[in-house]
Design a protein around this motif. Structure first.
Motif, PDB file in Angstrom:
ATOM      1  N   PRO A 182      -0.677   3.471  11.142  1.00  0.00           N
ATOM      2  CA  PRO A 182      -1.695   2.126  11.152  1.00  0.00           C
ATOM      3  C   PRO A 182      -2.481   2.523   9.958  1.00  0.00           C
ATOM      4  CG  PRO A 182      -1.319   2.418  13.346  1.00  0.00           C
ATOM      5  CD  PRO A 182      -0.548   3.681  12.625  1.00  0.00           C
ATOM      6  N   ALA A 183      -3.021   3.559   9.707  1.00  0.00           N
ATOM      7  CA  ALA A 183      -4.159   4.148   8.884  1.00  0.00           C
ATOM      8  C   ALA A 183      -3.329   3.950   7.404  1.00  0.00           C
ATOM      9  CB  ALA A 183      -4.648   5.164   9.043  1.00  0.00           C
ATOM     10  N   ALA A 184      -2.105   4.485   7.313  1.00  0.00           N
ATOM     11  CA  ALA A 184      -1.314   4.660   6.215  1.00  0.00           C
ATOM     12  C   ALA A 184      -1.139   3.210   5.639  1.00  0.00           C
ATOM     13  CB  ALA A 184      -0.408   5.435   6.271  1.00  0.00           C
ATOM     14  N   LEU A 185      -0.607   2.223   6.601  1.00  0.00           N
ATOM     15  CA  LEU A 185      -0.331   0.902   6.441  1.00  0.00           C
ATOM     16  C   LEU A 185      -1.545   0.081   5.831  1.00  0.00           C
ATOM     17  CD1 LEU A 185       1.564  -1.553   6.382  1.00  0.00           C
ATOM     18  CD2 LEU A 185       1.252  -1.741   8.862  1.00  0.00           C
ATOM     19  N   GLU A 186      -2.567   0.341   6.269  1.00  0.00           N
ATOM     20  CA  GLU A 186      -3.696  -0.562   5.869  1.00  0.00           C
ATOM     21  C   GLU A 186      -4.429   0.146   4.379  1.00  0.00           C
ATOM     22  OE1 GLU A 186      -8.207  -1.357   7.650  1.00  0.00           O
ATOM     23  OE2 GLU A 186      -6.908  -0.201   8.652  1.00  0.00           O
ATOM     24  N   ARG A 187      -4.177   1.295   4.285  1.00  0.00           N
ATOM     25  CA  ARG A 187      -4.633   1.930   2.993  1.00  0.00           C
ATOM     26  C   ARG A 187      -3.746   1.363   1.906  1.00  0.00           C
ATOM     27  NH1 ARG A 187      -3.797   6.616   4.546  1.00  0.00           N
ATOM     28  NH2 ARG A 187      -2.088   7.315   3.497  1.00  0.00           N
ATOM     29  N   ARG A 188      -2.345   1.600   2.171  1.00  0.00           N
ATOM     30  CA  ARG A 188      -1.536   1.053   1.190  1.00  0.00           C
ATOM     31  C   ARG A 188      -1.095  -0.443   1.138  1.00  0.00           C
ATOM     32  NH1 ARG A 188       3.597   5.036   1.753  1.00  0.00           N
ATOM     33  NH2 ARG A 188       4.253   3.694   0.019  1.00  0.00           N
ATOM     34  N   SER A 189      -1.661  -0.917   1.850  1.00  0.00           N
ATOM     35  CA  SER A 189      -1.471  -2.662   1.618  1.00  0.00           C
ATOM     36  C   SER A 189      -2.542  -3.276   0.769  1.00  0.00           C
ATOM     37  CB  SER A 189      -1.650  -3.371   3.268  1.00  0.00           C
ATOM     38  OG  SER A 189      -0.723  -2.801   4.165  1.00  0.00           O
ATOM     39  N   GLU A 190      -1.865  -3.956   0.086  1.00  0.00           N
ATOM     40  CA  GLU A 190      -2.835  -4.797  -0.854  1.00  0.00           C
ATOM     41  C   GLU A 190      -3.785  -5.523   0.161  1.00  0.00           C
ATOM     42  OE1 GLU A 190      -0.507  -7.202  -3.633  1.00  0.00           O
ATOM     43  OE2 GLU A 190       0.368  -5.489  -4.241  1.00  0.00           O
ATOM     44  N   GLU A 191      -5.053  -5.888  -0.682  1.00  0.00           N
ATOM     45  CA  GLU A 191      -6.074  -6.646   0.340  1.00  0.00           C
ATOM     46  C   GLU A 191      -5.585  -8.208   0.753  1.00  0.00           C
ATOM     47  OE1 GLU A 191      -9.578  -7.465   2.287  1.00  0.00           O
ATOM     48  OE2 GLU A 191      -9.080  -5.508   1.066  1.00  0.00           O
ATOM     49  N   SER A 192      -4.693  -8.833  -0.054  1.00  0.00           N
ATOM     50  CA  SER A 192      -4.340 -10.013   0.115  1.00  0.00           C
ATOM     51  C   SER A 192      -3.117 -10.135   1.324  1.00  0.00           C
ATOM     52  CB  SER A 192      -3.749 -10.741  -0.875  1.00  0.00           C
ATOM     53  OG  SER A 192      -2.582  -9.960  -1.666  1.00  0.00           O
ATOM     54  N   ALA A 193      -2.739  -9.131   1.550  1.00  0.00           N
ATOM     55  CA  ALA A 193      -1.427  -8.846   2.622  1.00  0.00           C
ATOM     56  C   ALA A 193      -2.190  -8.256   4.016  1.00  0.00           C
ATOM     57  CB  ALA A 193      -0.427  -8.092   2.252  1.00  0.00           C
ATOM     58  N   ARG A 194      -3.416  -7.902   4.208  1.00  0.00           N
ATOM     59  CA  ARG A 194      -4.007  -7.021   5.309  1.00  0.00           C
ATOM     60  C   ARG A 194      -3.747  -7.919   6.610  1.00  0.00           C
ATOM     61  NH1 ARG A 194      -8.328  -2.705   2.747  1.00  0.00           N
ATOM     62  NH2 ARG A 194      -6.895  -1.574   1.684  1.00  0.00           N
ATOM     63  N   TRP A 195      -3.893  -9.178   6.185  1.00  0.00           N
ATOM     64  CA  TRP A 195      -3.658 -10.310   7.549  1.00  0.00           C
ATOM     65  C   TRP A 195      -2.648  -9.934   8.264  1.00  0.00           C
ATOM     66  CZ3 TRP A 195      -0.113 -13.775   8.235  1.00  0.00           C
ATOM     67  CH2 TRP A 195       0.839 -13.896   6.738  1.00  0.00           C
ATOM     68  N   THR A 196      -1.690  -9.421   7.685  1.00  0.00           N
ATOM     69  CA  THR A 196      -0.228  -9.009   8.438  1.00  0.00           C
ATOM     70  C   THR A 196      -0.443  -7.860   9.328  1.00  0.00           C
ATOM     71  OG1 THR A 196       0.766  -7.811   6.584  1.00  0.00           O
ATOM     72  CG2 THR A 196       1.066 -10.085   6.626  1.00  0.00           C
ATOM     73  N   LEU A 197      -1.547  -7.323   9.125  1.00  0.00           N
ATOM     74  CA  LEU A 197      -1.256  -5.907   9.787  1.00  0.00           C
ATOM     75  C   LEU A 197      -1.188  -6.173  11.497  1.00  0.00           C
ATOM     76  CD1 LEU A 197      -4.153  -4.061   8.099  1.00  0.00           C
ATOM     77  CD2 LEU A 197      -1.812  -3.675   7.771  1.00  0.00           C
ATOM     78  N   PRO A 198      -1.894  -6.935  11.908  1.00  0.00           N
ATOM     79  CA  PRO A 198      -1.394  -7.268  13.586  1.00  0.00           C
ATOM     80  C   PRO A 198      -0.178  -7.464  13.849  1.00  0.00           C
ATOM     81  CG  PRO A 198      -3.711  -8.516  12.800  1.00  0.00           C
ATOM     82  CD  PRO A 198      -3.019  -7.977  11.468  1.00  0.00           C
ATOM     83  N   ALA A 199       0.723  -8.313  12.741  1.00  0.00           N
ATOM     84  CA  ALA A 199       2.000  -8.396  13.208  1.00  0.00           C
ATOM     85  C   ALA A 199       2.749  -7.032  13.259  1.00  0.00           C
ATOM     86  CB  ALA A 199       2.499  -9.224  12.041  1.00  0.00           C
ATOM     87  N   PHE A 200       2.435  -6.135  12.296  1.00  0.00           N
ATOM     88  CA  PHE A 200       3.037  -4.853  12.377  1.00  0.00           C
ATOM     89  C   PHE A 200       2.593  -4.085  13.514  1.00  0.00           C
ATOM     90  CE2 PHE A 200       3.470  -6.004   7.977  1.00  0.00           C
ATOM     91  CZ  PHE A 200       4.803  -5.828   7.855  1.00  0.00           C
ATOM     92  N   ALA A 201       1.458  -4.137  14.107  1.00  0.00           N
ATOM     93  CA  ALA A 201       0.872  -3.550  15.628  1.00  0.00           C
ATOM     94  C   ALA A 201       1.768  -4.108  16.475  1.00  0.00           C
ATOM     95  CB  ALA A 201      -0.480  -3.734  15.410  1.00  0.00           C
ATOM     96  N   ARG A 202       1.961  -5.584  16.642  1.00  0.00           N
ATOM     97  CA  ARG A 202       2.726  -6.148  17.620  1.00  0.00           C
ATOM     98  C   ARG A 202       4.078  -5.513  17.506  1.00  0.00           C
ATOM     99  NH1 ARG A 202       3.983 -12.474  17.884  1.00  0.00           N
ATOM    100  NH2 ARG A 202       5.717 -12.354  19.383  1.00  0.00           N
ATOM    101  N   TYR A 203       4.625  -5.356  16.327  1.00  0.00           N
ATOM    102  CA  TYR A 203       6.072  -4.954  16.266  1.00  0.00           C
ATOM    103  C   TYR A 203       6.076  -3.420  16.795  1.00  0.00           C
ATOM    104  CZ  TYR A 203      10.405  -3.786  13.490  1.00  0.00           C
ATOM    105  OH  TYR A 203      11.640  -3.538  12.869  1.00  0.00           O
ATOM    106  N   GLU A 204       5.257  -2.511  16.407  1.00  0.00           N
ATOM    107  CA  GLU A 204       5.187  -1.157  17.097  1.00  0.00           C
ATOM    108  C   GLU A 204       5.213  -1.290  18.542  1.00  0.00           C
ATOM    109  OE1 GLU A 204       5.590   1.762  15.855  1.00  0.00           O
ATOM    110  OE2 GLU A 204       5.690   0.885  13.560  1.00  0.00           O
TER     111      GLU A 204
END
Length: 213
Positions: free
Chosen positions: A163-185
């Motif tokens: 999760p930390a690497a995903l947040e760090r490497r995601s563009e600011e405009s795409a960070r709203w998708t992070l909860p979707a990837f947490a749900r996927y996990e």
């Protein structure tokens, strides 16, 4: 099984050998491989490298991006432009992927695959011609959230980011998708579902865990 440090070059060659030794689960003449990962994990890049390594081995390969099969904007953005649950459940046209990508590769199928359906930047139909994948060929479908959808993959590869690497490497405009990837996990657990897991937190230094090896 622990993760083993490896270079991208060696990893690609080892993956190509693994794919070349895999038999289609349905006994058909085509192989279907998933390269699953969030955009910052760069599954598209691995798909292109793997396709070239397979061609060197005499195996035709076709790369298809899941992002070419987004639902039209009026459907996927029904709940707003930044709804992570809609991104998880509604953005990708799984029915079109079945119809245009997987069904033609069933035993007795035509082998004619539609490489994309809709341009994500214009929301217009691409009108691409179908591509014939020769018998013995390999479909490489790459993109996010591919596992847990009952797609008939013969081999699945997951590019893992913490999760930390995903947040760090995601563009600011795409960070709203992070909860979707947490749900996927949580719901799919791709690290335990995939046949091969690649830890890609540092894009310069991957490591992998090939289950069943």
């Amino acid at each position: 099984m622990p993760f083993e440090p490896i270079t991208w070059e060696r990893l690609t060659e080892s993956l190509a050998d693994r794919v070349a030794a895999t038999k289609a689960g349905d006994g058909g003449p085509w192989l279907r491989v998933a390269l699953d990962g969030a955009p910052p994990a760069r599954p598209a890049g691995l798909a292109e490298r793997l396709a070239e390594a397979l061609r060197v081995r005499g195996r035709p390969a076709l790369t298809v991006a899941a992002d070419g099969f987004l639902r039209q904007a009026s459907l996927r953005l029904e709940h707003g432009k930044r709804d992570p649950d809609a991104y998880y459940d509604l953005w990708y046209d799984t029915s079109a992927l079945w119809r245009e990508v997987f069904n033609p590769l069933d035993p007795g199928g035509s082998g004619l695959v539609l490489p994309d359906l809709r341009d994500p930047s214009t929301d217009r139909a691409t009108r691409s011609d179908r591509v014939r994948l020769a018998e013995g060929g390999v479909l490489l479908l790459h993109g996010p959230l591919l596992l847990g959808r009952w797609f008939p993959f013969d081999l699945s590869v997951h590019l893992k980011l913490t999760p930390a690497a995903l947040e760090r490497r995601s563009e600011e405009s795409a960070r709203w998708t992070l909860p979707a990837f947490a749900r996927y996990e949580e719901e799919v657990s791709p690290e335990t579902t995939a046949d091969v897991v690649i830890r890609a937190n540092d894009p310069r230094h991957p490591a992998w865990n090939a289950q069943g090896e």
